[in-house]
Design a protein around this motif. Structure first.
Motif, PDB file in Angstrom:
ATOM      1  N   ARG A 120       0.986  -1.849   0.082  1.00 44.01           N
ATOM      2  CA  ARG A 120       0.064  -0.083  -0.174  1.00 44.01           C
ATOM      3  C   ARG A 120       1.032   1.313  -0.320  1.00 44.01           C
ATOM      4  NH1 ARG A 120      -5.695  -1.335   0.266  1.00 44.01           N
ATOM      5  NH2 ARG A 120      -5.758   0.278  -0.544  1.00 44.01           N
ATOM      6  N   ARG A 121      -0.175   2.225  -0.885  1.00 45.10           N
ATOM      7  CA  ARG A 121       0.967   3.868  -0.897  1.00 45.10           C
ATOM      8  C   ARG A 121       0.485   4.395   0.169  1.00 45.10           C
ATOM      9  NH1 ARG A 121       1.467   4.827  -5.575  1.00 45.10           N
ATOM     10  NH2 ARG A 121       3.369   4.833  -6.021  1.00 45.10           N
ATOM     11  N   VAL A 122       1.596   5.154   1.414  1.00 39.06           N
ATOM     12  CA  VAL A 122       1.036   5.640   2.268  1.00 39.06           C
ATOM     13  C   VAL A 122       1.783   7.303   1.991  1.00 39.06           C
ATOM     14  CG1 VAL A 122       0.268   4.263   4.137  1.00 39.06           C
ATOM     15  CG2 VAL A 122       2.480   5.575   4.163  1.00 39.06           C
ATOM     16  N   GLY A 123       0.974   8.506   2.359  1.00 32.68           N
ATOM     17  CA  GLY A 123       1.352  10.086   2.105  1.00 32.68           C
ATOM     18  C   GLY A 123       1.644  10.073   3.849  1.00 32.68           C
ATOM     19  N   PHE A 124       2.483  11.154   3.743  1.00 32.34           N
ATOM     20  CA  PHE A 124       3.318  11.599   4.897  1.00 32.34           C
ATOM     21  C   PHE A 124       3.406  13.385   4.972  1.00 32.34           C
ATOM     22  CE2 PHE A 124       5.074   7.921   5.148  1.00 32.34           C
ATOM     23  CZ  PHE A 124       4.490   7.307   6.398  1.00 32.34           C
ATOM     24  N   SER A 125       2.820  14.520   5.869  1.00 34.38           N
ATOM     25  CA  SER A 125       3.549  15.624   5.285  1.00 34.38           C
ATOM     26  C   SER A 125       3.614  15.957   7.053  1.00 34.38           C
ATOM     27  CB  SER A 125       2.178  16.430   5.838  1.00 34.38           C
ATOM     28  OG  SER A 125       1.196  17.027   6.584  1.00 34.38           O
TER      29      SER A 125
END
Length: 169
Positions: A120-125
């Motif tokens: 799975r691709r996850v995102g962070f800021s």
């Protein structure tokens, strides 16, 4: 986070990059932006109040060519594992002290959830707050794990860290 502490953190992370799977060659080959550090604190979300979380990053590059690693650790209030996973960064995008990272999960140990997150691709800021507590955001807090995020996307940094810090450059 104070400048001396950030410089020390960079030095420690350069040594620890092997733990996150990045090599010195990887770090020097990718030009452009960098997000490095480890930070976290107790959650304030309903049902998870007081659970400690930590996010580690050694990410380098630009949206077209990025490399590095991420690691996420979430414990329950009593110290039991809730989720621990890591993966390979596939995008780093930065504007000033704000960076967006995405990556694909390569290893996941999530005893609290009956899901397979590998792939799975996850995102962070990440917002580097000079002299203060850095902020972070993560995609599954607002969208769950039902869908992958698009490359180079993440929610705004909504969580103020209380331990550690990040260097965004």
């Amino acid at each position: 986070m104070k400048l001396k502490a950030k410089i020390a953190a960079v030095a420690v992370l350069a040594v620890a990059a092997g733990t996150l799977g990045a090599t010195p060659a990887t770090a020097t080959q990718a030009a452009g932006s960098a997000v490095i550090g480890s930070a976290g604190g107790p959650l304030t979300f309903p049902g998870y109040e007081g659970d400690p979380v930590r996010f580690d990053f050694a990410a380098f590059g630009d949206p077209g060519k990025s490399s590095g690693r991420f690691h996420v650790n979430h414990l329950t209030k009593d110290g039991k594992p809730f989720a621990d996973f890591d993966g390979k960064v596939d995008c780093v995008s930065r504007d000033g002290d704000l960076a967006i990272l995405t990556g694909v999960i390569e290893r996941a140990d999530i005893p609290a959830l009956p899901v397979n997150l590998v792939g799975r691709r996850v995102g962070f800021s990440v917002r580097d707050v000079p002299g203060g507590h850095d902020r972070i955001g993560w995609s599954w807090a607002v969208g769950g794990f039902d869908q992958d995020v698009l490359r180079c996307t993440a929610p705004i940094p909504f969580f103020e860290t209380s331990t550690g810090g990040y260097l965004v450059r």
